[in-house]
Scaffold this active site. Structure first.
Site, mmCIF file in Angstrom:
data_model
loop_
_atom_site.group_PDB
_atom_site.id
_atom_site.type_symbol
_atom_site.label_atom_id
_atom_site.label_comp_id
_atom_site.label_asym_id
_atom_site.label_seq_id
_atom_site.Cartn_x
_atom_site.Cartn_y
_atom_site.Cartn_z
ATOM 1 N N SER A 112 7.150 -11.651 25.842
ATOM 2 C CA SER A 112 6.610 -10.564 25.157
ATOM 3 C C SER A 112 5.189 -10.509 25.853
ATOM 4 O O SER A 112 5.719 -10.521 27.345
ATOM 5 C CB SER A 112 6.255 -11.261 23.732
ATOM 6 O OG SER A 112 6.332 -9.972 23.123
ATOM 7 N N ASP A 253 15.666 -7.612 18.602
ATOM 8 C CA ASP A 253 13.956 -7.526 19.171
ATOM 9 C C ASP A 253 13.514 -6.509 18.915
ATOM 10 O O ASP A 253 13.494 -5.414 19.525
ATOM 11 C CB ASP A 253 14.822 -7.580 20.781
ATOM 12 C CG ASP A 253 13.827 -8.539 21.571
ATOM 13 O OD1 ASP A 253 11.992 -8.442 21.036
ATOM 14 O OD2 ASP A 253 13.924 -9.756 22.121
ATOM 15 N N HIS A 280 12.993 -10.720 18.427
ATOM 16 C CA HIS A 280 12.289 -11.296 19.619
ATOM 17 C C HIS A 280 12.073 -13.111 19.770
ATOM 18 O O HIS A 280 11.932 -13.161 20.696
ATOM 19 C CB HIS A 280 11.089 -10.665 18.642
ATOM 20 C CG HIS A 280 10.220 -10.972 19.917
ATOM 21 N ND1 HIS A 280 10.511 -9.704 21.075
ATOM 22 C CD2 HIS A 280 8.435 -10.954 19.622
ATOM 23 C CE1 HIS A 280 9.311 -9.911 21.799
ATOM 24 N NE2 HIS A 280 8.476 -9.936 21.746
#
Length: 301
Positions: A112, A253, A280
């Site tokens: 991320s 995601d 995610h």
């Protein structure tokens, strides 16, 4: 399993801060270590601890650390918002590598925001000791990330979407109604496990305890980036990443194709795996397959 924790001095201007780290394995084993960068910005390292499975399965030393302002690391007080920049965290990463004595030989994984940080670091600084790179559920620019999350927001039920947008316009994102709406988004596009893993809850608790990094760099929510990261991009640099690179994301995601595709198109030596049963957090949602793929990537000749 061998585990070591400690703190590293990190100088910034006239101030000295400390970066807290956690290592699984032996850095002197002769096996190339993996450094894992957590997301947020402002989450603690706890939620990426599943990566220690790479030590269990492949004997790879795995290094985690809490980025400055987060978790067990120093929390700078009375600093201007301009203090919180990408370069701050790039310099901290360089310092961690140097102080742990692994600058000449390491692998790097970022998830991320951690993946954004990793992409920025590698594409601008070109660390000569880097061998392999993993970019998990990331994006090469903040505008692409916002585009991706807005696409997902548009698919939510109309009442929920309109409520979310109203609270963001009115600056009332602390309202319980808004927070409940965010939970709907998070359970679809952040982590689909019920209940959430303890490590993920711990990371969010750390951010709630001190939200300065997230609110200053990002903003009030995943959909509205108004902080110091608003105009961030390394899109024009990622073609210079010359190390073998693995991309991962999930079907549901936050980091949709619009985020991941530029990495795939521009990085010369790249492989991309999308996990069909994940959002995610594929390393929580499909851990066996995830760490089999990542482990083989890191250990292949």
């Amino acid at each position: 399993m061998s585990e070591t924790t400690g703190k590293i001095d990190f100088r910034r201007g006239n101030a000295t801060y400390q970066t807290w780290y956690r290592i699984f394995g032996n850095l002197h084993s002769g096996i190339q270590p993996l450094v894992v960068l957590h997301g947020g910005p402002g989450l603690s390292h706890h939620y990426v601890l599943p990566f220690r499975e790479l030590h269990t399965r492949f004997n790879i030393p795995v290094i985690f650390y809490d980025q400055i302002g987060i978790g067990e690391s120093s929390h700078p007080k009375d600093v201007p918002k301009e203090f919180w920049t990408v370069d701050l965290f790039v310099d901290e990463l360089d310092n961690v590598l140097r102080q742990l004595g692994i600058s000449a030989n390491f692998d790097l994984a970022g998830h991320s925001w951690g993946g954004m940080l990793a992409a920025h670091y590698v594409s601008y600084r070109h660390p000569p000791g880097l061998r392999r790179l993993i970019l998990a559920s990331a994006a090469p620019s903040m505008s692409l990330w916002v585009e991706s999350t807005r696409q997902l927001l548009a698919k939510l039920p109309r009442e929920l979407r309109e409520m979310t947008e109203k609270h963001e316009r009115d600056g009332t994102t602390n309202d319980p109604e808004y927070q409940e709406g965010m939970k709907v988004f998070y359970t679809k596009h952040v982590c689909q496990l019920t209940p959430w893993p303890e490590e993920l809850d711990a990371s969010f608790a750390a951010m709630e305890a001190d939200p300065v990094v997230y609110t200053t760099m990002w903003g009030p929510s995943e959909f509205t980036v108004v902080g110091t990261l608003k105009d961030w991009s390394c899109l024009d640099q990622i073609h210079t990443i010359d190390r073998p690179t693995l991309l991962t994301n999930g079907v549901d995601d936050e980091a949709q194709v619009v985020c991941m595709n530029p990495f795939f198109a521009k990085i010369p030596n790249v492989h991309w795996v999308t996990f069909a049963k994940s959002s995610h957090m594929a390393f929580f949602e499909e851990p066996d397959r995830y760490f089999d793929i990542v482990g083989r990537f890191l250990t292949e000749a």
